[in-house]
Design an enzyme around this catalytic site. Structure first.
Site, short mmCIF file in Angstrom:
data_model
loop_
_atom_site.label_atom_id
_atom_site.label_comp_id
_atom_site.label_asym_id
_atom_site.label_seq_id
_atom_site.Cartn_x
_atom_site.Cartn_y
_atom_site.Cartn_z
N GLY A 20 -25.69 17.10 65.42
CA GLY A 20 -25.44 18.09 64.35
C GLY A 20 -25.55 17.44 62.95
O GLY A 20 -25.89 16.08 62.86
N THR A 23 -22.44 18.38 56.44
CA THR A 23 -22.68 19.19 55.08
C THR A 23 -21.82 18.33 54.03
O THR A 23 -21.82 18.96 52.80
CB THR A 23 -22.43 20.53 55.24
OG1 THR A 23 -20.95 20.62 55.59
CG2 THR A 23 -23.32 21.07 56.12
N TYR A 55 -14.30 20.15 52.29
CA TYR A 55 -15.73 20.01 51.58
C TYR A 55 -15.81 20.98 50.56
O TYR A 55 -16.70 20.88 49.68
CB TYR A 55 -16.92 20.03 52.52
CG TYR A 55 -16.85 19.09 53.51
CD1 TYR A 55 -16.16 18.01 53.45
CD2 TYR A 55 -17.77 19.20 54.67
CE1 TYR A 55 -16.25 16.94 54.57
CE2 TYR A 55 -17.79 18.26 55.76
CZ TYR A 55 -16.90 17.18 55.58
OH TYR A 55 -17.08 16.17 56.48
N SER A 164 -27.49 12.84 55.57
CA SER A 164 -28.57 12.15 54.68
C SER A 164 -28.99 13.23 53.71
O SER A 164 -28.83 14.14 53.94
CB SER A 164 -29.67 11.68 55.47
OG SER A 164 -30.60 10.95 54.79
N ILE A 170 -33.50 12.54 57.51
CA ILE A 170 -33.29 13.56 58.38
C ILE A 170 -34.15 14.00 59.55
O ILE A 170 -33.73 14.18 60.77
CB ILE A 170 -33.26 14.67 57.48
CG1 ILE A 170 -32.10 14.86 56.48
CG2 ILE A 170 -32.98 16.09 58.28
CD1 ILE A 170 -31.76 15.73 55.46
N LYS A 171 -35.63 13.99 59.11
CA LYS A 171 -36.49 14.23 60.25
C LYS A 171 -36.37 13.00 61.45
O LYS A 171 -36.54 13.33 62.60
CB LYS A 171 -37.84 14.07 59.65
CG LYS A 171 -38.26 15.38 58.87
CD LYS A 171 -39.69 15.18 58.41
CE LYS A 171 -40.21 16.42 57.65
NZ LYS A 171 -41.37 16.46 57.07
#
Length: 219
Positions: A20, A23, A55, A164, A170-171
């Site tokens: 996951g 955020t 958050y 990140s 991220i990829k």
């Protein structure tokens, strides 16, 4: 863009993605930029989003998810929205994981790559991704220490969260959800077990005197 990803079965029969996207964001990161990265994660294949009231971005994250449902990028039934506990090779939570498995609970872990060196993290703690054991295993498999740390969690049946603000990373992290091109050996897993220090990066010391402060108990 849909991905063929690794998933873990929940007690209600649904299957949650093994990876996951968290955020949380440092205060210096503009909200607009933070939300753009959340949109990007959905575009590249993440279907599991982590958030929490602390958050102060739940409404905005919800709007991002709603917009991506509206434009056809994702379906509501494919989205998982969860919260989490800290778990990484320096705090492998073996006792907690054993308890969860015995009660058919899937453990969702944050801080799986150590820390982002935020203001509430002890700066004297070592950088997990520079650990020589992780680095040696990464070199052997021609992977990064970050992917080795994530793969270690996955092979233990833990759902992991990655965070990140770098699209390349991220990829890279989403690769863990794809058909894996490497697997840690039993010897690798044992070696990573051996670097556990029961060391918590996120101690939340400002609330240590609270009567419900949880980290005084053994996990």
């Amino acid at each position: 863009m849909e991905t063929q990803c690794q998933r873990v079965k929940l007690s209600d029969g649904h299957f949650i993605p093994i990876l996951g996207f968290g955020t949380s964001a440092p205060e210096e990161v503009p909200k607009r930029e933070d939300l753009e990265f959340t949109k990007f994660t959905l575009d590249v294949g993440f279907r599991h989003t982590d958030c929490t009231h602390a958050y102060k971005n739940e409404e905005n994250v919800g709007q991002v998810i709603r917009s991506k449902i509206a434009d056809g990028t994702v379906k509501r039934e494919d989205i998982f929205y969860t919260s989490k506990v800290e778990c990484h090779p320096y705090l492998n939570q073996s006792k907690l994981l054993e308890f969860c498995k015995s009660h058919d609970i899937v453990l969702v872990a944050y801080g799986t790559l150590g820390s982002q060196r935020l203001q509430w993290v002890n700066p004297n703690y070592p950088n997990l991704l520079e650990d020589p054991v992780l680095c040696a295993i990464a070199k052997k498999h021609k992977q990064t220490p970050a992917l080795v740390a994530l793969r270690y969690r996955v092979q233990r049946g833990v759902v992991v969260l990655a965070k990140s603000f770098n699209k390349k990373w991220i990829k890279e992290n989403i690769q863990v959800m794809m058909m894996f091109d490497f697997e840690l050996t039993p010897e690798d897993m044992e070696a990573i077990d051996g670097i556990n220090r029961n060391m918590r990066y996120y101690e939340f010391l400002p609330v240590i005197d609270h009567p419900e402060y949880p980290y005084s108990e053994e996990y």
